[in-house]
Design a protein around this motif. Structure first.
Motif, PDB file in Angstrom:
ATOM      1  N   PHE A 194      41.704 114.582 -33.993  1.00  0.00           N
ATOM      2  CA  PHE A 194      41.042 113.830 -32.922  1.00  0.00           C
ATOM      3  C   PHE A 194      41.201 114.503 -31.564  1.00  0.00           C
ATOM      4  CE2 PHE A 194      41.028 110.886 -36.400  1.00  0.00           C
ATOM      5  CZ  PHE A 194      39.712 110.455 -36.340  1.00  0.00           C
ATOM      6  N   ASN A 195      42.249 115.282 -31.411  1.00  0.00           N
ATOM      7  CA  ASN A 195      42.312 116.113 -30.209  1.00  0.00           C
ATOM      8  C   ASN A 195      41.094 117.029 -30.182  1.00  0.00           C
ATOM      9  OD1 ASN A 195      42.989 118.589 -28.578  1.00  0.00           O
ATOM     10  ND2 ASN A 195      44.817 117.384 -28.131  1.00  0.00           N
TER      11      ASN A 195
ATOM     12  N   PHE B  32      40.475 118.022 -17.229  1.00  0.00           N
ATOM     13  CA  PHE B  32      40.500 116.604 -17.610  1.00  0.00           C
ATOM     14  C   PHE B  32      39.484 116.364 -18.730  1.00  0.00           C
ATOM     15  CE2 PHE B  32      42.682 113.967 -14.209  1.00  0.00           C
ATOM     16  CZ  PHE B  32      43.275 115.039 -13.552  1.00  0.00           C
ATOM     17  N   ILE B  33      39.811 115.440 -19.612  1.00  0.00           N
ATOM     18  CA  ILE B  33      38.907 115.094 -20.706  1.00  0.00           C
ATOM     19  C   ILE B  33      38.139 113.825 -20.346  1.00  0.00           C
ATOM     20  CG2 ILE B  33      38.776 114.473 -23.165  1.00  0.00           C
ATOM     21  CD1 ILE B  33      39.704 117.347 -22.607  1.00  0.00           C
ATOM     22  N   TYR B  34      36.814 113.909 -20.427  1.00  0.00           N
ATOM     23  CA  TYR B  34      35.950 112.751 -20.146  1.00  0.00           C
ATOM     24  C   TYR B  34      35.975 111.816 -21.349  1.00  0.00           C
ATOM     25  CZ  TYR B  34      31.493 110.348 -18.938  1.00  0.00           C
ATOM     26  OH  TYR B  34      30.504 109.436 -18.649  1.00  0.00           O
ATOM     27  N   MET B  35      36.436 110.578 -21.145  1.00  0.00           N
ATOM     28  CA  MET B  35      36.518 109.608 -22.235  1.00  0.00           C
ATOM     29  C   MET B  35      35.487 108.508 -22.023  1.00  0.00           C
ATOM     30  SD  MET B  35      38.970 110.621 -24.218  1.00  0.00           S
ATOM     31  CE  MET B  35      39.104 109.197 -25.291  1.00  0.00           C
ATOM     32  N   HIS B  36      34.742 108.203 -23.079  1.00  0.00           N
ATOM     33  CA  HIS B  36      33.840 107.056 -23.019  1.00  0.00           C
ATOM     34  C   HIS B  36      34.600 105.832 -23.529  1.00  0.00           C
ATOM     35  CE1 HIS B  36      30.583 110.261 -23.113  1.00  0.00           C
ATOM     36  NE2 HIS B  36      30.303 109.562 -22.047  1.00  0.00           N
TER      37      HIS B  36
ATOM     38  N   PRO C 168      35.612 107.154 -29.052  1.00  0.00           N
ATOM     39  CA  PRO C 168      37.013 106.736 -28.964  1.00  0.00           C
ATOM     40  C   PRO C 168      37.306 105.392 -29.651  1.00  0.00           C
ATOM     41  CG  PRO C 168      36.340 107.697 -26.875  1.00  0.00           C
ATOM     42  CD  PRO C 168      35.110 107.633 -27.737  1.00  0.00           C
TER      43      PRO C 168
ATOM     44  N   LEU D 253      45.669 104.906 -23.009  1.00  0.00           N
ATOM     45  CA  LEU D 253      45.926 105.334 -24.381  1.00  0.00           C
ATOM     46  C   LEU D 253      45.578 106.817 -24.548  1.00  0.00           C
ATOM     47  CD1 LEU D 253      44.206 102.349 -26.258  1.00  0.00           C
ATOM     48  CD2 LEU D 253      46.586 102.507 -25.530  1.00  0.00           C
ATOM     49  N   ALA D 254      44.472 107.201 -23.954  1.00  0.00           N
ATOM     50  CA  ALA D 254      44.005 108.578 -24.096  1.00  0.00           C
ATOM     51  C   ALA D 254      44.857 109.537 -23.265  1.00  0.00           C
ATOM     52  CB  ALA D 254      42.536 108.680 -23.697  1.00  0.00           C
TER      53      ALA D 254
ATOM     54  N   PHE E 171      37.602 115.047 -29.689  1.00  0.00           N
ATOM     55  CA  PHE E 171      37.314 114.525 -28.347  1.00  0.00           C
ATOM     56  C   PHE E 171      37.267 115.624 -27.289  1.00  0.00           C
ATOM     57  CE2 PHE E 171      38.493 110.607 -30.619  1.00  0.00           C
ATOM     58  CZ  PHE E 171      37.274 109.965 -30.470  1.00  0.00           C
ATOM     59  N   LYS E 172      37.859 116.761 -27.591  1.00  0.00           N
ATOM     60  CA  LYS E 172      37.661 117.923 -26.716  1.00  0.00           C
ATOM     61  C   LYS E 172      36.219 118.411 -26.829  1.00  0.00           C
ATOM     62  CE  LYS E 172      41.848 119.001 -25.027  1.00  0.00           C
ATOM     63  NZ  LYS E 172      42.843 119.594 -25.933  1.00  0.00           N
TER      64      LYS E 172
ATOM     65  N   SER F  32      29.496 116.586 -23.329  1.00  0.00           N
ATOM     66  CA  SER F  32      29.067 115.758 -22.189  1.00  0.00           C
ATOM     67  C   SER F  32      28.809 116.641 -20.982  1.00  0.00           C
ATOM     68  CB  SER F  32      30.159 114.755 -21.786  1.00  0.00           C
ATOM     69  OG  SER F  32      30.378 113.822 -22.782  1.00  0.00           O
TER      70      SER F  32
ATOM     71  N   PHE G 111      44.384 109.724 -31.072  1.00  0.00           N
ATOM     72  CA  PHE G 111      44.178 110.820 -30.111  1.00  0.00           C
ATOM     73  C   PHE G 111      45.289 111.862 -30.203  1.00  0.00           C
ATOM     74  CE2 PHE G 111      42.479 107.163 -27.392  1.00  0.00           C
ATOM     75  CZ  PHE G 111      41.156 107.430 -27.682  1.00  0.00           C
ATOM     76  N   ARG G 112      46.452 111.455 -30.728  1.00  0.00           N
ATOM     77  CA  ARG G 112      47.583 112.391 -30.766  1.00  0.00           C
ATOM     78  C   ARG G 112      47.566 113.300 -31.987  1.00  0.00           C
ATOM     79  NH1 ARG G 112      52.868 108.971 -28.582  1.00  0.00           N
ATOM     80  NH2 ARG G 112      51.740 107.743 -27.023  1.00  0.00           N
TER      81      ARG G 112
ATOM     82  N   ARG H  79      33.676 116.582 -27.788  1.00  0.00           N
ATOM     83  CA  ARG H  79      32.836 115.538 -27.168  1.00  0.00           C
ATOM     84  C   ARG H  79      32.796 115.715 -25.651  1.00  0.00           C
ATOM     85  NH1 ARG H  79      31.271 109.723 -28.532  1.00  0.00           N
ATOM     86  NH2 ARG H  79      30.808 108.907 -26.480  1.00  0.00           N
ATOM     87  N   ASN H  80      33.949 115.962 -25.067  1.00  0.00           N
ATOM     88  CA  ASN H  80      34.046 116.197 -23.627  1.00  0.00           C
ATOM     89  C   ASN H  80      33.201 117.408 -23.202  1.00  0.00           C
ATOM     90  OD1 ASN H  80      35.388 116.286 -20.892  1.00  0.00           O
ATOM     91  ND2 ASN H  80      36.170 118.192 -21.750  1.00  0.00           N
TER      92      ASN H  80
ATOM     93  N   LEU I 155      47.919 109.296 -22.619  1.00  0.00           N
ATOM     94  CA  LEU I 155      49.210 109.513 -23.263  1.00  0.00           C
ATOM     95  C   LEU I 155      49.072 110.341 -24.550  1.00  0.00           C
ATOM     96  CD1 LEU I 155      50.057 107.559 -21.015  1.00  0.00           C
ATOM     97  CD2 LEU I 155      51.817 106.742 -22.571  1.00  0.00           C
ATOM     98  N   ALA I 156      47.920 110.970 -24.692  1.00  0.00           N
ATOM     99  CA  ALA I 156      47.725 111.928 -25.779  1.00  0.00           C
ATOM    100  C   ALA I 156      47.171 113.249 -25.231  1.00  0.00           C
ATOM    101  CB  ALA I 156      46.767 111.367 -26.817  1.00  0.00           C
ATOM    102  N   PHE I 157      46.184 113.142 -24.331  1.00  0.00           N
ATOM    103  CA  PHE I 157      45.527 114.344 -23.801  1.00  0.00           C
ATOM    104  C   PHE I 157      46.155 114.837 -22.497  1.00  0.00           C
ATOM    105  CE2 PHE I 157      42.095 112.409 -26.321  1.00  0.00           C
ATOM    106  CZ  PHE I 157      41.784 113.484 -27.128  1.00  0.00           C
TER     107      PHE I 157
END
Lengths: 481, 481
Positions: A127-128, B150-154, A471, B211-212, A131-132, A138, A122-123, A134-135, B214-216
């Motif tokens: 992947f930032n 905020f980022i929505y994480m699955h 994820p 985990l997420a 997943f942005k 959604s 994620f860092r 993806r967010n 601490l990245a996002f």
């Protein structure tokens, strides 16, 4: 002091303002230029460290991955590559990161390696961005349906029904495997299991969605679904998220219109709301494809491809028409397909779908009216054609590079025809009385479809392995983290 | 002709316009007045049937639950109870409903009975309202977090980790229970299971959420979670949805602020967007409570209760302060509590939480800094107090009638302290290396909480059994539909 998110700082013009930045060190150059990222943006903020007046012990701890809190003043940057920077007045190390051990060094890592450290990937910029997007997708899905008055239904994850018919299922149990309770005949006594019967993880919320649609009119689900299939491919996951709208009074045409509208809406939303991320992913893909031979590279770049989908109507044709095209196609004539198309009734393989989408029409395709024999029991039966061939009111949407992204149909709303078809396909009607009740009491024409969310994310991010757009992917022999 | 949804018709002033209505018959009075509902609104549209010119066979089939398509003209209603009605020119029966068999007759059914026909209860006013509110709350949650970046994480549903520690878990497997593969020592050989090891259904996405975060920076989950506990209560489900935000750089105070802001935001959203539904549910509750003795009825009606939550700050106090209040409380002095409060360190029971919220403070309460011994391993340890008592930076939000609706904490971000606590609590650190990595590489203060979505829906709808606010409840011995 309240921290300011880096995304806001990068857009700020409040020069001279004192700010606090918190984030993780990406790089530290010349004991002076600290690149800090807090996840709010792919871009880092440059922090200028006063080398002379900073404790040597602090300077040593400014390693890649370390967490810092910086106080300083926002100034216009003199250097290239950034408009603003922070002139640090105080630096605090929140958490160290041993440079000998931290796996994410400032260099290019392979996607395979990053998959093994999915808790840290994620860092990375890639992947930032993924997943942005993806967010954003959604949220776009929820907004699309909300604007149209659809009701979001949470259909069950644990199901006592094994008639969903979409694939192999995972069992859910609280029985002690070392001491299974057994009946006199030696079989497992499921009466002692948590739910008093065998249960599985759902493969689709459709059947329950139909129950709700026949009360609310329009509903959708958006939740996890499962397949216990031993598929180790770049397109399959054992656990994935699916969007399943179901609409009373919709016929196949309405269903196709809605699916096309949804896909265009969410692509548009991503382009509008993830400009920086998609630009980054576009460039990433160009870089990645440089190692491929010219003819394997994408004709369009990622953004051009997305815009192309927005600007063109999806091509709609029947299975029967598609078979005719495939039969006379060059790869079929020259026997280049692995599975040659000979007779009507054949199930289409990925190679055929890709030919239609990528070579013949060069745009998304909606195939309808498939042979009844290769489709599920709940699809509405058409009148047999002049040759007596039986088809159902199915529709699959095929996307370039992805294949099937949507599968749907008009549902069989006629009680007698549905029961007949269930019996033909050996689906036990007695366990499905609740489903049949919808056809007993005020049945209406209705339709729906399923959209595989990860395939959508795959398409819009330009990533090539589905494990890189969820994820923590679950695949055969892998349930790490 | 395109159908118009009844919700729109009821707000329309296009008198004289020809319209098509599709929906289900609620009642048919005097061979003349047909009440039709399509799920878009709790309210029905009245259709005036031309008795003289309508086929007798059609009239006979206009039974409760039958599906109809009506063409007609929108006119101002002369009768009481509705502003507009549709003067029918053509009636088509889409699907019959045998009045001898259809379980939902136009009379009051008990909630227990409706639970048994959960596939049909969506067609009742009460469940139409409940699931409309549930839908609005889902959307409000996503909108709240989206507006705040905020980022929505699955996070994964199937987990290989059994250290989540929040309760009993369901096993997930593809092994054949009748032929379990065994190792030489007789134990089950999980290498042959789908994931190559034992796996369970998640009880919380928190650890992956950390985990997420601490990245996002800021993330949230919103997905199904599971408890395999044999709890047959009105507040527990085996499968329920949970919202779990996790925020880097947040301390306990920030965490409480966010949780309170979220709860107020979604209550406000429901009041603004489900006015008709909440009005209906308010009246339903008043009716329901008429059978209760006066002192057991709610002091405030549903809408007043929701507004009261919006208008008041939640009361914040420590566990230690709460214990002092409870110790000297009347029910404790008079030994009316089932579990008397004697010593610091006791876990609070529902009766204590309700006393604090409903009797003492008469508003939502946030309790903080619980004894370390009764809370999870990942919560941040406080310095021991002057008496040497150990507490953690936990916070639980207690709501009237519901009890705990939010549970959260600041997380233990210090590697050594976390490992020490895991060892004390016998949590195997070797399987949790991925989790500990977040404390090895750039650890930062962070916090998060879990909000049980069904408990939120319960509170806002005024329903009293959690099985009535999820479409298909899963409870011990029940996985129907």
């Amino acid at each position: 002091m309240i921290r300011t998110r880096i995304k806001e700082l990068l857009n700020s013009t409040a020069y001279g303002e004192e700010v606090t930045v918190k984030g993780w060190v990406k790089t530290f150059r010349n004991n002076q230029f600290l690149a800090v990222n807090d996840g709010s943006s792919i871009s880092n903020i440059q922090v200028v460290v006063d080398f002379e007046h900073t404790d040597e012990q602090i300077l040593k701890r400014l390693t890649t991955g370390a967490a810092v809190a910086i106080k300083g003043v926002l100034v216009a940057s003199l250097g290239k590559g950034q408009r603003v920077e922070v002139k640090a007045s105080a630096i605090e190390i929140l958490g160290d990161s041993d440079p000998e051990k931290f796996p994410l060094q400032p260099k290019k890592h392979s996607l395979e390696f990053l998959r093994e450290i999915a808790h840290l990937r994620f860092r990375t910029n890639t992947f930032n961005a993924v997943f942005k997007v993806r967010n954003a997708l959604s949220f776009a899905v929820h907004r699309f349906f909300n604007e149209r008055g659809f009701i979001y239904m949470h259909t069950p994850i644990i199901t006592g029904s094994d008639a969903e018919g979409a694939g192999e299922m995972f069992k859910v149990s609280t029985l002690d495997f070392d001491h299974l309770p057994r009946l006199e005949d030696g079989t497992v006594n499921y009466k002692e299991d948590f739910f008093g019967k065998p249960t599985n993880l759902t493969v689709s919320g459709q059947l329950e969605g139909e129950l709700a649609a026949l009360a609310f009119g329009n509903i959708y689900t958006f939740g996890p679904t499962f397949r216990a299939e031993n598929s180790n491919t770049t397109r399959h996951l054992a656990e994935f998220w699916m969007i399943e709208p179901e609409m009373a009074f919709y016929e196949l045409q309405d269903n196709m219109d809605l699916a096309e509208e949804l896909l265009k809406y969410v692509i548009r939303y991503a382009l509008d709301n993830c400009t920086e991320e998609i630009e980054f992913l576009k460039n990433r893909l160009v870089e990645e494809e440089k190692s491929k031979p010219q003819q394997e590279r994408s004709e369009l770049d990622l953004i051009a491809k997305l815009n192309f989908c927005l600007e063109n109507d999806f091509e709609r044709l029947t299975y029967t028409e598609a078979i005719a095209i495939l039969k006379r196609s060059k790869p079929n004539q020259k026997k280049q397909f692995k599975y040659l198309i000979e007779d009507w009734g054949a199930d289409l393989q990925s190679e055929h779908e890709r030919y239609l989408v990528e070579k013949h029409f060069k745009k998304p395709v909606i195939l309808t009216d498939y042979p009844a024999d290769i489709k599920a029991f709940y699809m509405r039966m058409n009148e047999p054609d002049e040759q007596g061939r039986k088809t159902v009111r199915a529709m699959d949407i095929l996307f370039p590079g992805i294949g099937e992204i949507v599968g749907g149909s008009q549902r069989e709303e006629r009680y007698d025809k549905l029961v007949q078809r269930m019996e033909e396909m050996h689906i036990p009607t007695k366990d499905m009385d609740w489903f049949l009740d919808t056809r007993r009491y005020g049945s209406v024409p209705h339709s729906g479809f399923g959209l595989g969310f990860e395939r959508l994310v795959l398409f819009i991010t330009g990533m090539t392995n589905i494990r890189d757009v969820i994820p923590f992917p679950r695949t055969p022999k892998n349930a790490a983290f």
